[in-house]
Each structure stands twice: as C-alpha cells, then as structure tokens.
Design a protein around this motif. Structure first.
Motif, PDB file in Angstrom:
ATOM      1  N   ASP A 139      -3.549   4.018 -11.383  1.00 19.50           N
ATOM      2  CA  ASP A 139      -4.395   2.862 -11.867  1.00 19.50           C
ATOM      3  C   ASP A 139      -4.616   2.174 -10.661  1.00 19.50           C
ATOM      4  N   ILE A 140      -5.984   1.891 -10.272  1.00 19.40           N
ATOM      5  CA  ILE A 140      -6.316   1.056  -8.872  1.00 19.40           C
ATOM      6  C   ILE A 140      -5.546  -0.188  -9.042  1.00 19.40           C
ATOM      7  N   TYR A 141      -5.528  -0.601 -10.444  1.00 15.93           N
ATOM      8  CA  TYR A 141      -4.801  -2.128 -10.385  1.00 15.93           C
ATOM      9  C   TYR A 141      -3.541  -2.180  -9.541  1.00 15.93           C
ATOM     10  N   GLU A 142      -2.894  -1.260  -9.738  1.00 14.60           N
ATOM     11  CA  GLU A 142      -1.239  -1.244  -8.820  1.00 14.60           C
ATOM     12  C   GLU A 142      -1.400  -0.497  -7.624  1.00 14.60           C
ATOM     13  N   LEU A 143      -2.291  -0.397  -6.891  1.00 22.70           N
ATOM     14  CA  LEU A 143      -2.487   0.430  -5.531  1.00 22.70           C
ATOM     15  C   LEU A 143      -2.644  -0.802  -4.587  1.00 22.70           C
ATOM     16  N   PRO A 144      -1.551  -1.140  -3.853  1.00 27.82           N
ATOM     17  CA  PRO A 144      -1.484  -2.273  -2.985  1.00 27.82           C
ATOM     18  C   PRO A 144      -2.573  -2.295  -1.807  1.00 27.82           C
ATOM     19  N   TYR A 145      -2.956  -1.186  -1.334  1.00 26.80           N
ATOM     20  CA  TYR A 145      -3.911  -0.901  -0.336  1.00 26.80           C
ATOM     21  C   TYR A 145      -5.506  -0.967  -0.982  1.00 26.80           C
ATOM     22  N   CYS A 146      -5.659  -0.972  -2.214  1.00 28.82           N
ATOM     23  CA  CYS A 146      -6.795  -0.647  -2.567  1.00 28.82           C
ATOM     24  C   CYS A 146      -7.545  -2.101  -2.801  1.00 28.82           C
ATOM     25  N   ILE A 147      -8.854  -2.120  -2.355  1.00 26.39           N
ATOM     26  CA  ILE A 147      -9.586  -3.411  -2.565  1.00 26.39           C
ATOM     27  C   ILE A 147      -9.647  -3.849  -3.947  1.00 26.39           C
ATOM     28  N   TYR A 148      -9.399  -2.950  -5.001  1.00 29.88           N
ATOM     29  CA  TYR A 148      -9.388  -3.449  -6.463  1.00 29.88           C
ATOM     30  C   TYR A 148      -7.972  -3.918  -6.959  1.00 29.88           C
ATOM     31  N   TYR A 149      -6.954  -4.068  -5.819  1.00 27.56           N
ATOM     32  CA  TYR A 149      -5.632  -4.257  -6.336  1.00 27.56           C
ATOM     33  C   TYR A 149      -5.471  -5.542  -7.198  1.00 27.56           C
ATOM     34  N   GLN A 150      -4.972  -5.423  -8.331  1.00 28.81           N
ATOM     35  CA  GLN A 150      -4.868  -6.364  -9.444  1.00 28.81           C
ATOM     36  C   GLN A 150      -6.213  -7.184  -9.635  1.00 28.81           C
ATOM     37  N   ASP A 151      -7.162  -6.376  -9.658  1.00 29.69           N
ATOM     38  CA  ASP A 151      -8.514  -6.749 -10.115  1.00 29.69           C
ATOM     39  C   ASP A 151      -8.885  -6.238 -11.413  1.00 29.69           C
ATOM     40  N   HIS A 152      -8.969  -4.926 -11.562  1.00 26.39           N
ATOM     41  CA  HIS A 152      -9.244  -4.258 -12.948  1.00 26.39           C
ATOM     42  C   HIS A 152      -8.522  -2.992 -13.086  1.00 26.39           C
ATOM     43  N   HIS A 153      -8.176  -2.325 -14.082  1.00 26.50           N
ATOM     44  CA  HIS A 153      -7.786  -1.142 -14.486  1.00 26.50           C
ATOM     45  C   HIS A 153      -8.894  -0.012 -14.514  1.00 26.50           C
ATOM     46  N   GLU A 154      -8.417   0.859 -13.598  1.00 26.41           N
ATOM     47  CA  GLU A 154      -9.230   2.023 -13.596  1.00 26.41           C
ATOM     48  C   GLU A 154      -8.561   3.599 -13.356  1.00 26.41           C
ATOM     49  N   LEU A 155      -8.751   4.565 -13.873  1.00 23.64           N
ATOM     50  CA  LEU A 155      -8.289   5.573 -13.687  1.00 23.64           C
ATOM     51  C   LEU A 155      -8.530   6.447 -12.413  1.00 23.64           C
ATOM     52  N   HIS A 156      -7.620   6.791 -11.615  1.00 20.99           N
ATOM     53  CA  HIS A 156      -7.828   7.274 -10.272  1.00 20.99           C
ATOM     54  C   HIS A 156      -6.865   8.441  -9.878  1.00 20.99           C
ATOM     55  N   GLU A 157      -7.111   9.133  -8.841  1.00 18.68           N
ATOM     56  CA  GLU A 157      -6.142  10.209  -8.160  1.00 18.68           C
ATOM     57  C   GLU A 157      -5.782  10.230  -6.851  1.00 18.68           C
ATOM     58  N   ILE A 158      -4.629  10.309  -6.557  1.00 17.17           N
ATOM     59  CA  ILE A 158      -4.135  10.512  -5.105  1.00 17.17           C
ATOM     60  C   ILE A 158      -3.635  11.828  -5.078  1.00 17.17           C
ATOM     61  N   GLU A 159      -3.332  12.274  -3.722  1.00 17.10           N
ATOM     62  CA  GLU A 159      -2.749  13.467  -3.540  1.00 17.10           C
ATOM     63  C   GLU A 159      -1.268  13.022  -2.811  1.00 17.10           C
ATOM     64  N   ILE A 160      -0.312  13.502  -3.091  1.00 14.60           N
ATOM     65  CA  ILE A 160       0.979  13.113  -2.515  1.00 14.60           C
ATOM     66  C   ILE A 160       1.437  14.319  -1.584  1.00 14.60           C
ATOM     67  N   VAL A 161       1.637  14.147  -0.324  1.00 10.20           N
ATOM     68  CA  VAL A 161       1.933  15.214   0.568  1.00 10.20           C
ATOM     69  C   VAL A 161       3.387  15.539   1.200  1.00 10.20           C
ATOM     70  N   ASP A 162       4.036  14.269   0.864  1.00  7.80           N
ATOM     71  CA  ASP A 162       5.479  14.470   1.266  1.00  7.80           C
ATOM     72  C   ASP A 162       6.275  13.326   0.600  1.00  7.80           C
ATOM     73  N   ILE A 163       7.725  13.497   0.828  1.00 15.29           N
ATOM     74  CA  ILE A 163       8.668  12.264   0.494  1.00 15.29           C
ATOM     75  C   ILE A 163       9.534  11.896   1.681  1.00 15.29           C
ATOM     76  N   VAL A 164       9.715  10.812   1.811  1.00 12.92           N
ATOM     77  CA  VAL A 164      10.469  10.361   3.091  1.00 12.92           C
ATOM     78  C   VAL A 164      11.504   9.390   2.506  1.00 12.92           C
ATOM     79  N   GLY A 165      12.726   9.544   2.234  1.00  9.46           N
ATOM     80  CA  GLY A 165      13.660   8.376   1.692  1.00  9.46           C
ATOM     81  C   GLY A 165      13.015   7.909   0.490  1.00  9.46           C
ATOM     82  N   ASP A 166      12.779   6.714   0.440  1.00 10.51           N
ATOM     83  CA  ASP A 166      12.524   6.137  -0.943  1.00 10.51           C
ATOM     84  C   ASP A 166      10.982   5.773  -0.939  1.00 10.51           C
TER      85      ASP A 166
END
Length: 331
Positions: A100-127
C-alpha cells in the motif's frame, strides 16, 4: 544465485506490477521484448462499476505459453508471509510483494492515500529487507516493522482479505522452442479480440450474469468515451474518481500498444510496429486530456478534444487491424 547486476529497472510503458515482473524476468535472462504482446480492449459495466482493460489473458496463463511459471502465495499474517519471502530469497530468487503506497516511507504519496502497489524484494539483511521499487525509483532497505505495517494496511484497506507474493521459474527449452508459435498466436489473438471475438479470460468475463454492458475490441472505444461524457453530470468528487479510473486504464491501453510495437520490431516488422507506436501516442493523448479535464475542472471545453481523439483512435485501430491480418497471412 540472484542476478543483481542491475538494481532498478526503468520502462515508462509499464505499471508497477509489470515493472516488478519485468525486473524479475530480466534477472532470469528472459528476453523482455518478446513477452509483452497483449494489445486488445475490453469494457464492461455491472452493479459494482466498470472495468476497462487491454488484456485478455491473466499473466499466469499467458506466461505458461513461454515456459515462464509464476508461483503465487497469499497470506493474512505478515510473519507467515515473511517466512515465505525468506525461503524464496534463500533459494536464490527475488520476490514481488503487494503493498500500500500509504505506508511506504520513501514514496511521495506516503500517508496521503491508499493504493495497491508492487515492489520487488531482492535480499534480507538483519531486520531489513532490501527492495527495488522500480516505479518510484527506490533501491534500499525497509525495516521489518515498516513492511509489516504496510502489509497490514494493504490487507485492511485495499485487498480486504490477503496480500500476495510471487516468484518465477523459467523453462528455457520451452521459452525458445515456442518463440515463433507464440508470436503468431499473439497476433492472431489480438486480431480476434479487436474484431470483437472473446479470447482467453474474456470468454468467461463477457458472459457473467451480473454484466449490464459488454464490449470487446474496437466496439468498446465509443462507449468508453461516453463514461467521460457522463462524468460532467456527477458531483466533483464522484467525477474526479471516475475520470481518474478511466485515465489509468486509457494509459494502460496506450502502454499495451507500445509494448506490442516493441514485440513487432523485435521480429523485424517495423512498419506495423510504427503504426502501433502511433496508436499508443493517441491513447496517451486521450488519457492525458481526461486527467487534465479532472484537474482543471475544465471539462466542457476539453471534452470535444477528447471525443475527437477517440474518433481518431477508432480510425487508426481499424486501419492497423488490416495490417495485422495481412502480416499474419504472410508469416
């Protein structure tokens, strides 16, 4: 072993989901110029609203023709989702996740409105999970707790059920063995759909009992234009929502024509490819005029231009159908 020779994948003619998919397939050495070929049109109206799409096959069934196999998993709990993501990352894959772009801190629409979005996860490092957001041009970490909050927001405000992850495997023998067959198949299916014949998912979609109106192919263009015309009779908020939805789907239709142009060029048919590139531009103009009428609230002055553009699109789509038919007969 994951191919991280590149991080962000850029293409102005894909939405966020298709950007994530393209990046994941590029990492698997799939030729992207030969897999995005659907360029149809479908419009239906039912009790819940309307649907416009240039696509007539779900990506899962479409890609299976190429030997590309998508595995999808759905979750209601992020901790269980995280376990699946880690399993896939540890196996050498990258993973796409609904957000949800509403909860993506780097996104220009952060906490502006809810909208379905997709990201790619490429690795996990610690937490932290290392992600590629190809649409909003972000490569870097996002904390487990931030992504958990995002997952919950996506589930509660958008999907209202589960959120999905997906990954890919490729059978390279099928990918190259079926190459020419798939090229002919895509041309044939685009021809049928734009001529009004239901293909793939449209066979079921067009016969659902709750449908009020159904249009396939070129016959859908004029009714789509009338959605825009009717918006002027609505209150501003309802009209803005409706015009935004139409804008998004017109833009996606423009993208489909451009990507089909790329496919045609990859098989050395630049003349027909150029025609689809031009049609893509006309669909984009119609989309941009639609959103401009929404933003400026200058609908009455802009609608004649929108209508004129739709008429031009109809003429060009009819013309290019003849070229496609001729091409198919001579391959």
């Amino acid at each position: 072993m994951k191919n991280l020779s590149f991080t962000l994948y850029q293409n102005n003619y894909h939405n966020c989901g298709r950007l994530a998919t393209s990046a994941m397939l590029k990492r698997l050495n799939v030729p992207l110029n030969k897999i995005w070929g659907q360029s149809g049109l479908f419009y239906k109206v039912n009790e819940s609203g309307f649907k416009i799409s240039p696509y007539f096959r779900h990506i899962i069934s479409e890609f299976e023709n190429y030997g590309i196999f998508l595995t999808e998993e759905r979750f209601t709990d992020f901790k269980e989702c995280y376990k699946a993501i880690k399993r896939l990352i540890d196996s050498g894959k990258t993973v796409a996740l609904e957000t949800d772009i509403y909860e993506l801190p780097y996104c220009i629409y952060y906490q502006d409105h809810h909208e379905l979005h997709e990201i790619e996860i490429v690795d996990i490092v610690g937490d932290e999970l290392i992600i590629c957001d190809h649409y909003y041009h972000y490569y870097g970490p996002i904390k487990f707790l931030e992504l958990e909050k995002n997952f919950n927001s996506c589930r509660d405000h958008i999907t209202h059920a589960t959120c999905k992850i997906y990954s890919f495997e490729v059978n390279y023998e099928l990918l190259y063995k079926n190459e020419l067959f798939n090229f002919k198949r895509v041309i044939d299916e685009n021809l049928k759909v734009m001529s009004g014949v239901p293909v793939g998912d449209l066979i079921e979609e067009s016969t659902k009992e709750n449908n009020k109106e159904v249009y396939i192919g070129i016959s859908a263009i004029e009714p789509i234009g009338k959605i825009i015309e009717k918006a002027v009779q609505m209150d501003k908020e309802a009209a803005a929502w409706q015009l935004y939805e139409v804008y998004r789907e017109l833009k996606e239709t423009a993208n489909s024509r451009y990507n089909f142009h790329v496919l045609l060029n990859s098989y050395s048919f630049p003349q027909v490819g150029s025609a689809f590139s031009e049609i893509s531009q006309d669909w984009s103009v119609a989309a941009n005029l639609t959103t401009r009428s929404m933003v400026t609230e200058n609908f009455e002055n802009l609608y004649p231009r929108i209508k004129s553009r739709f008429e031009k699109v109809i003429r060009k789509e009819e013309s290019v159908l003849k070229e496609l038919d001729s091409l198919l007969k001579n391959i």
